[in-house]
Design a protein around this motif. Sequence first.
Motif, short mmCIF file in Angstrom:
data_model
loop_
_atom_site.label_atom_id
_atom_site.label_comp_id
_atom_site.label_asym_id
_atom_site.label_seq_id
_atom_site.Cartn_x
_atom_site.Cartn_y
_atom_site.Cartn_z
N ARG A 214 2.76 -32.74 -97.94
CA ARG A 214 3.23 -33.87 -98.76
C ARG A 214 2.42 -35.13 -98.48
O ARG A 214 2.15 -35.92 -99.40
CB ARG A 214 4.71 -34.14 -98.48
CG ARG A 214 5.64 -33.09 -99.06
CD ARG A 214 7.10 -33.46 -98.85
NE ARG A 214 7.99 -32.43 -99.34
CZ ARG A 214 8.36 -32.30 -100.60
NH1 ARG A 214 7.90 -33.15 -101.50
NH2 ARG A 214 9.17 -31.34 -100.97
N ASP A 215 2.02 -35.33 -97.23
CA ASP A 215 1.24 -36.51 -96.89
C ASP A 215 -0.17 -36.45 -97.48
O ASP A 215 -0.77 -37.49 -97.78
CB ASP A 215 1.13 -36.65 -95.36
CG ASP A 215 2.44 -37.10 -94.72
OD1 ASP A 215 3.32 -37.58 -95.47
OD2 ASP A 215 2.57 -36.98 -93.49
N ARG A 216 -0.69 -35.25 -97.66
CA ARG A 216 -2.08 -35.11 -98.10
C ARG A 216 -2.23 -35.00 -99.62
O ARG A 216 -3.29 -35.32 -100.15
CB ARG A 216 -2.72 -33.86 -97.47
CG ARG A 216 -2.90 -33.96 -95.97
CD ARG A 216 -3.79 -32.83 -95.50
NE ARG A 216 -3.84 -32.72 -94.06
CZ ARG A 216 -4.73 -31.97 -93.41
NH1 ARG A 216 -5.63 -31.27 -94.10
NH2 ARG A 216 -4.71 -31.89 -92.10
N SER B 191 -7.26 -31.37 -102.67
CA SER B 191 -8.51 -31.02 -101.99
C SER B 191 -8.40 -31.22 -100.49
O SER B 191 -9.05 -30.52 -99.71
CB SER B 191 -9.69 -31.82 -102.56
OG SER B 191 -9.43 -33.22 -102.49
N GLY B 192 -7.58 -32.19 -100.05
CA GLY B 192 -7.40 -32.41 -98.63
C GLY B 192 -6.66 -31.28 -97.94
O GLY B 192 -6.60 -31.23 -96.70
N ILE B 193 -6.11 -30.37 -98.73
CA ILE B 193 -5.37 -29.22 -98.19
C ILE B 193 -6.20 -27.95 -98.30
O ILE B 193 -6.41 -27.24 -97.31
CB ILE B 193 -4.04 -29.05 -98.94
CG1 ILE B 193 -3.20 -30.31 -98.83
CG2 ILE B 193 -3.28 -27.83 -98.40
CD1 ILE B 193 -2.06 -30.37 -99.82
N THR C 97 -10.82 -21.16 -108.60
CA THR C 97 -11.49 -21.19 -107.31
C THR C 97 -10.62 -21.77 -106.20
O THR C 97 -10.82 -21.43 -105.03
CB THR C 97 -12.79 -22.03 -107.40
OG1 THR C 97 -12.43 -23.36 -107.85
CG2 THR C 97 -13.80 -21.42 -108.32
N ASP C 98 -9.70 -22.69 -106.53
CA ASP C 98 -8.99 -23.40 -105.47
C ASP C 98 -8.04 -22.51 -104.67
O ASP C 98 -7.64 -22.87 -103.57
CB ASP C 98 -8.23 -24.59 -106.04
CG ASP C 98 -9.14 -25.76 -106.38
OD1 ASP C 98 -10.32 -25.71 -105.99
OD2 ASP C 98 -8.68 -26.72 -107.03
N GLY C 99 -7.67 -21.37 -105.21
CA GLY C 99 -6.77 -20.49 -104.49
C GLY C 99 -7.46 -19.61 -103.46
O GLY C 99 -6.79 -18.94 -102.66
N ASP D 167 -1.65 -18.65 -105.10
CA ASP D 167 -2.48 -19.70 -105.66
C ASP D 167 -2.12 -21.00 -104.96
O ASP D 167 -1.05 -21.13 -104.37
CB ASP D 167 -2.29 -19.82 -107.17
CG ASP D 167 -3.52 -20.39 -107.87
OD1 ASP D 167 -4.51 -20.72 -107.18
OD2 ASP D 167 -3.50 -20.51 -109.10
N ASP D 168 -3.03 -21.97 -105.05
CA ASP D 168 -2.76 -23.24 -104.40
C ASP D 168 -1.67 -24.01 -105.13
O ASP D 168 -0.92 -24.77 -104.51
CB ASP D 168 -4.04 -24.08 -104.32
CG ASP D 168 -4.60 -24.42 -105.70
OD1 ASP D 168 -4.73 -23.50 -106.52
OD2 ASP D 168 -4.91 -25.60 -105.94
#
Length: 237
Positions: free
Chosen positions: A72-74, A86-88, A119-121, A182-183
């Motif tokens: 949640r912070d990121r 993206s920070g995760i 791609t993000d997953g 998935d993300d």
Amino acid sequence: MNRAEKATLQLRAVSVLRTLKETRTYDELAAETDLPAGDLNRYVNGHVLPSADRAQAVVRDIGGGTLRTEIRDRVRLDDEGYVDNSGIVFDQSLLDLVAPVAAETYAFERPDVVLTAATDGITLAAALARYYDARCAYAKKAKETAVEDFIEARQRLDSGIELTYYLPAAALEAGDTVLVVDDLIRSGETQELLLDIAAAAEARVAGVFALIAVGRDGIERAEALTDAPVGALVELE
């Protein structure tokens, strides 16, 4: 629980503590977990295993709570509802912590394959595949040049755009148990396509998991498509 299930839970707890320890001192970890620093040292270094009750608390409450707060912070959500995570997804050490927490929270059947969409997953799928000692596969919107046989899933979106995902046929075998990840899940369209790929391959679905859910629509759509567990670690309104 039987002895094998107990041992698995205890090892999951150690995995969580080792990941947390990478960015904390033992005193900091003790303050965060309310566990003695000496006990934490012994767990992290493999000298003893936590009790079943303590292991469950570590994975579900300590690991899960810390992880949800960190995500949640990121995460960044702009005024139009677009999510920047993206920070995760670029932090592999954080994603390595997700795997045991997800496994304990949702009790997924152990998969043969962790399936995602490029791609993000991919980084999340890689972390879960490594944890389960499973294969990692990802579908793409374009065919690989050197691959001849594909499993295809196609869907016309509400916008009228037709979306197609392709997975090399060799990536899944009939009878494989598949965990779809998935993300992000919002509408559930991507998850439906991945479930269609699993069905076309005659694979069994172990579950559907996402790091972040934006609203409930995607979760409910996936739940309507499979009897397997469906969940997200963090839900955003």
